[in-house]
Design a protein around this motif. Structure first.
Motif, PDB file in Angstrom:
ATOM      1  N   ARG A   1       0.811  -1.224   0.000  1.00 27.36           N
ATOM      2  CA  ARG A   1       0.000   0.000   0.000  1.00 27.36           C
ATOM      3  C   ARG A   1       0.846   1.278   0.000  1.00 27.36           C
ATOM      4  N   LYS A   2       1.971   1.242   0.729  1.00 28.17           N
ATOM      5  CA  LYS A   2       2.736   2.497   0.837  1.00 28.17           C
ATOM      6  C   LYS A   2       3.324   2.950  -0.499  1.00 28.17           C
ATOM      7  N   VAL A   3       3.435   2.058  -1.488  1.00 27.05           N
ATOM      8  CA  VAL A   3       3.988   2.511  -2.788  1.00 27.05           C
ATOM      9  C   VAL A   3       2.974   2.374  -3.932  1.00 27.05           C
ATOM     10  N   ILE A   4       1.742   1.997  -3.614  1.00 19.77           N
ATOM     11  CA  ILE A   4       0.838   1.669  -4.722  1.00 19.77           C
ATOM     12  C   ILE A   4       0.495   2.899  -5.575  1.00 19.77           C
ATOM     13  N   ASP A   5       0.366   4.073  -4.963  1.00 19.72           N
ATOM     14  CA  ASP A   5       0.023   5.246  -5.768  1.00 19.72           C
ATOM     15  C   ASP A   5       1.169   5.599  -6.722  1.00 19.72           C
ATOM     16  N   ALA A   6       2.387   5.575  -6.180  1.00 21.00           N
ATOM     17  CA  ALA A   6       3.555   5.893  -7.021  1.00 21.00           C
ATOM     18  C   ALA A   6       3.691   4.855  -8.139  1.00 21.00           C
ATOM     19  N   PHE A   7       3.467   3.587  -7.797  1.00 18.58           N
ATOM     20  CA  PHE A   7       3.588   2.527  -8.804  1.00 18.58           C
ATOM     21  C   PHE A   7       2.489   2.666  -9.868  1.00 18.58           C
ATOM     22  N   ALA A   8       1.277   2.933  -9.428  1.00 19.65           N
ATOM     23  CA  ALA A   8       0.157   3.072 -10.370  1.00 19.65           C
ATOM     24  C   ALA A   8       0.430   4.201 -11.362  1.00 19.65           C
ATOM     25  N   GLU A   9       0.981   5.290 -10.858  1.00 17.01           N
ATOM     26  CA  GLU A   9       1.290   6.427 -11.736  1.00 17.01           C
ATOM     27  C   GLU A   9       2.270   6.015 -12.839  1.00 17.01           C
ATOM     28  N   LYS A  10       3.274   5.260 -12.451  1.00 13.37           N
ATOM     29  CA  LYS A  10       4.277   4.803 -13.426  1.00 13.37           C
ATOM     30  C   LYS A  10       3.661   3.844 -14.442  1.00 13.37           C
ATOM     31  N   VAL A  11       2.798   2.969 -13.966  1.00  9.06           N
ATOM     32  CA  VAL A  11       2.158   2.002 -14.867  1.00  9.06           C
ATOM     33  C   VAL A  11       1.263   2.746 -15.867  1.00  9.06           C
ATOM     34  N   VAL A  12       0.470   3.655 -15.356  1.00  3.18           N
ATOM     35  CA  VAL A  12      -0.490   4.361 -16.220  1.00  3.18           C
ATOM     36  C   VAL A  12       0.246   5.188 -17.274  1.00  3.18           C
ATOM     37  N   GLU A  13       1.299   5.847 -16.854  1.00  5.90           N
ATOM     38  CA  GLU A  13       2.090   6.657 -17.801  1.00  5.90           C
ATOM     39  C   GLU A  13       2.603   5.764 -18.945  1.00  5.90           C
ATOM     40  N   ARG A  14       3.096   4.599 -18.593  1.00  5.62           N
ATOM     41  CA  ARG A  14       3.617   3.686 -19.615  1.00  5.62           C
ATOM     42  C   ARG A  14       2.496   3.122 -20.494  1.00  5.62           C
ATOM     43  N   VAL A  15       1.403   2.718 -19.868  1.00  3.61           N
ATOM     44  CA  VAL A  15       0.317   2.075 -20.621  1.00  3.61           C
ATOM     45  C   VAL A  15      -0.296   3.061 -21.625  1.00  3.61           C
ATOM     46  N   ARG A  16      -0.449   4.307 -21.214  1.00  2.00           N
ATOM     47  CA  ARG A  16      -1.043   5.291 -22.128  1.00  2.00           C
ATOM     48  C   ARG A  16      -0.171   5.523 -23.362  1.00  2.00           C
ATOM     49  N   ALA A  17       1.120   5.247 -23.228  1.00  2.00           N
ATOM     50  CA  ALA A  17       2.036   5.511 -24.346  1.00  2.00           C
ATOM     51  C   ALA A  17       2.241   4.286 -25.248  1.00  2.00           C
ATOM     52  N   LEU A  18       1.588   3.180 -24.940  1.00  2.00           N
ATOM     53  CA  LEU A  18       1.868   1.958 -25.710  1.00  2.00           C
ATOM     54  C   LEU A  18       1.326   2.048 -27.130  1.00  2.00           C
ATOM     55  N   PRO A  19       2.146   1.724 -28.120  1.00  2.00           N
ATOM     56  CA  PRO A  19       1.621   1.722 -29.488  1.00  2.00           C
ATOM     57  C   PRO A  19       0.726   0.507 -29.754  1.00  2.00           C
ATOM     58  N   VAL A  20      -0.555   0.791 -29.987  1.00  2.00           N
ATOM     59  CA  VAL A  20      -1.497  -0.264 -30.409  1.00  2.00           C
ATOM     60  C   VAL A  20      -1.557  -0.158 -31.928  1.00  2.00           C
ATOM     61  N   ARG A  21      -1.207  -1.222 -32.621  1.00  2.00           N
ATOM     62  CA  ARG A  21      -1.107  -1.159 -34.094  1.00  2.00           C
ATOM     63  C   ARG A  21      -1.534  -2.503 -34.690  1.00  2.00           C
ATOM     64  N   PRO A  22      -1.803  -2.513 -35.997  1.00  2.00           N
ATOM     65  CA  PRO A  22      -1.972  -3.806 -36.665  1.00  2.00           C
ATOM     66  C   PRO A  22      -0.736  -4.665 -36.402  1.00  2.00           C
ATOM     67  N   ALA A  23      -0.962  -5.965 -36.261  1.00  2.00           N
ATOM     68  CA  ALA A  23       0.112  -6.840 -35.767  1.00  2.00           C
ATOM     69  C   ALA A  23       1.366  -6.843 -36.638  1.00  2.00           C
ATOM     70  N   THR A  24       1.228  -6.666 -37.939  1.00  2.00           N
ATOM     71  CA  THR A  24       2.423  -6.741 -38.794  1.00  2.00           C
ATOM     72  C   THR A  24       3.205  -5.426 -38.811  1.00  2.00           C
ATOM     73  N   ASP A  25       2.698  -4.404 -38.136  1.00  2.00           N
ATOM     74  CA  ASP A  25       3.416  -3.128 -38.024  1.00  2.00           C
ATOM     75  C   ASP A  25       4.585  -3.316 -37.052  1.00  2.00           C
ATOM     76  N   GLU A  26       5.788  -2.975 -37.503  1.00  2.00           N
ATOM     77  CA  GLU A  26       6.982  -3.181 -36.668  1.00  2.00           C
ATOM     78  C   GLU A  26       6.874  -2.449 -35.326  1.00  2.00           C
ATOM     79  N   GLU A  27       6.060  -1.396 -35.288  1.00  2.00           N
ATOM     80  CA  GLU A  27       5.927  -0.585 -34.069  1.00  2.00           C
ATOM     81  C   GLU A  27       4.980  -1.212 -33.042  1.00  2.00           C
ATOM     82  N   ALA A  28       4.213  -2.213 -33.452  1.00  2.00           N
ATOM     83  CA  ALA A  28       3.139  -2.731 -32.577  1.00  2.00           C
ATOM     84  C   ALA A  28       3.708  -3.296 -31.278  1.00  2.00           C
ATOM     85  N   TYR A  29       3.236  -2.768 -30.155  1.00  2.00           N
ATOM     86  CA  TYR A  29       3.546  -3.355 -28.846  1.00  2.00           C
ATOM     87  C   TYR A  29       2.438  -4.348 -28.546  1.00  2.00           C
TER      88      TYR A  29
END
Ligand code: NAD
Length: 488
Positions: free
Chosen positions: A296-324
């Motif tokens: 609990r003592k680090v969950i807010d800080a951890f959640a912030e880091k996760v959300v920042e990363r998830v929002r930046a993930l490239p969602v693409r057609p699978a054959t696109d080299e950029e697709a995460y």
């Protein structure tokens, strides 16, 4: 539009159409306008033909020396390596795996073939000291016979090969029934074996409706064992069929894998790894991270880091080299995932994703936004059931002990990871966590082919696959004692 030729079943060394003439299109889940191929939609007749071909091929294959079987597997490894880019592209188009990961999976297939080719040269028994000094006593491992291999769509090269390669090297013959969502890749494996000189009937593939063909295969009198990977519902049905016939079975099934993040962990590193485990291939790995249990003592800080990363993930057609992450595999899977997300909205706080991405790029595919919930309770539906999509639930824990208790509080037990620098905490977790694959400061997904693979609890039938563990399932033991003819 150009008409695609139908890919037929591979039975007894021949390409065999469905006896009722039925076929099915395979469409690209990144863009459903694109027909990737057409396959035979077979019947019980083709299953019977494949089982009989495998039965006929068995005596000669079983009699071959291990090193002779090994040469064929080694050749298949070489051929698959030469076709890596082509098979990876097919896999990516057929079931939506990002092309980078698809290449990794085909390379895994090559490595599996090489590894099990090596097994053809290794010992298949032990010498045991007899109570009588003149007696030579030893064991020899022998094949089971015709093995049914029933596989899911999510690893259509790796899973068929991590089952078929050991089955074959220990002298069994195989009928592979791949998932309806990834039959073309399985047929490419048949082409590879054919080109490698696998004798007719030793390896067969039949494509078509899962339940009909699966049942017919397990119930065929020639079949002596079934190895299955897939959902728990189908797995328990298969177990019942196999038990009723008295044949050997092995089940690898679902997961609800947890990553535990302790307060002392490197939160940036843990966030990178948890996001990767949860979101790559849109969370469609049995070992994907679907719960992050965080002190609990680090969950807010951890959640912030996760959300920042998830929002930046490239969602693409699978054959696109950029697709995460690309799309999910099909419409019903997408609906199921979106339904879980709706349920999650009543159980936790949605902090990333939560729907389908908008725009022309996504209009014709089965895309789902990478989604994160926080403040989820351990017994929430989204914290208990396998979603098999890009959805991560963050669950607070009051202490490391509490985190382990939450992690263990599900019916599954496939894999888990712990992030910490505290050796004592890590050792306690290794002792107490109820999963088959335990990771420390590493992703829940991502296993090595030379190590045993499998789960605890509802994730498995107590059997293990891969590495040296494979010999346990794909062989039976004969104990031999030889005494001098005239007595001691
Ligand atoms: P699924 O259970 O729907 O299908 C698996 C296979 O069983 C397919 O080939 C299907 O056609 C066949 N089948 C369906 N009904 C059958 C029946 N009545 N009799 C015999 N065979 C039948 O699973 P899926 O949707 O293809 O794959 C996703 C599931 O697989 C998830 O639950 C995932 O966790 C699991 N999985 C587990 C592992 C593991 O190693 N533990 C690995 C990958 C996937």
């Amino acid at each position: 539009m150009r008409q695609l030729a139908t890919k037929h079943n591979w039975i007894g060394g021949q390409w065999v159409p469905s006896s009722n003439g039925e076929t099915r299109e395979v469409r690209n889940p990144s863009n459903t306008d694109e027909v990737v191929g057409v396959v035979a939609w077979s019947t019980e007749k083709e299953i019977a033909a494949a089982a009989e071909a495998a039965q006929e091929a068995l005596p000669a294959w079983k009699k071959l020396a291990g090193p002779a079987r090994a040469r064929i597997l080694a050749k298949a490894a070489q051929i698959l390596a030469g076709r890596l880019e082509e098979v990876a592209t097919l896999l990516s188009r057929e079931q939506g795996k990002p092309i980078g990961e698809a290449r990794g999976e085909v390379q895994r297939g090559v490595d599996l073939l090489q590894y099990y080719a090596g097994e053809g040269w290794r010992s298949v028994g032990d010498v045991i000291p007899s109570a009588s000094a003149d007696t030579l006593m030893f064991t020899v491992r022998e094949p089971l016979g015709v093995v049914a291999v029933i596989t899911p769509w999510n690893f259509p090269v790796a899973i068929p090969l991590w089952k078929s390669a050991p089955a074959l090297i220990y002298g069994n013959t195989v009928v592979l029934k791949p998932a309806a969502d990834a039959p073309l890749t399985a047929l490419a494996i048949a082409e590879v074996f054919a080109e490698a000189g696998m004798p007719p009937g030793v390896f067969n593939v039949v494509t078509g409706p899962g339940s009909k063909l699966g049942d017919a295969l397990i119930n065929h009198e020639a079949v002596k064992a079934v190895t299955f990977t897939g959902s728990n519902a189908v797995g328990s049905h298969i177990a019942q069929l196999a038990a009723a016939r008295g044949i050997k079975y092995q089940l690898e099934m679902g997961g609800k894998n947890a990553a535990i993040v302790l307060a002392d962990a490197d939160l940036d590193k843990a966030a990178d790894i948890v996001v990767s485990g949860a979101m790559r291939f849109a969370g469609q790995k049995c070992t994907a991270t679907s719960r992050a249990i965080v002190e609990r003592k680090v969950i807010d800080a951890f959640a912030e880091k996760v959300v920042e990363r998830v929002r930046a993930l490239p969602v693409r057609p699978a054959t696109d080299e950029e697709a995460y992450l690309g799309p999910v595999v099909n419409q019903s899977q997408r609906e199921k995932i979106l339904q879980y997300i709706e349920t999650g909205k009543g159980e936790g706080r949605l902090v990333a994703g939560g729907g389908t991405p908008q725009g022309e790029l996504y209009a014709k595919g089965y895309f789902v936004e990478p989604t994160v919930f926080v403040d989820v309770l351990p017994d929430a539906t989204i914290a208990q059931e396998e979603i098999f999509g890009p959805v991560l639930a963050l669950i607070p824990a009051e202490s490391p002990e509490h985190a382990i208790e939450i992690a263990n509080g599900v019916r599954y037990g496939l894999s888990a990871s712990l992030f910490t620098n505290d050796l004592t905490a890590a050792l306690r977790y290794i002792r107490e966590i109820e999963v088959g694959m335990v990771r420390v400061n590493a992703e829940t997904a991502g296993v090595e082919l030379q190590a045993p693979f499998g789960g605890y609890k509802a994730s498995s039938s107590y059997s293990r696959e891969q590495g040296r563990a494979a010999i346990e399932f794909f062989t039976q033991v004969k104990t031999v004692a030889i005494m001098p003819a005239g007595g001691p």
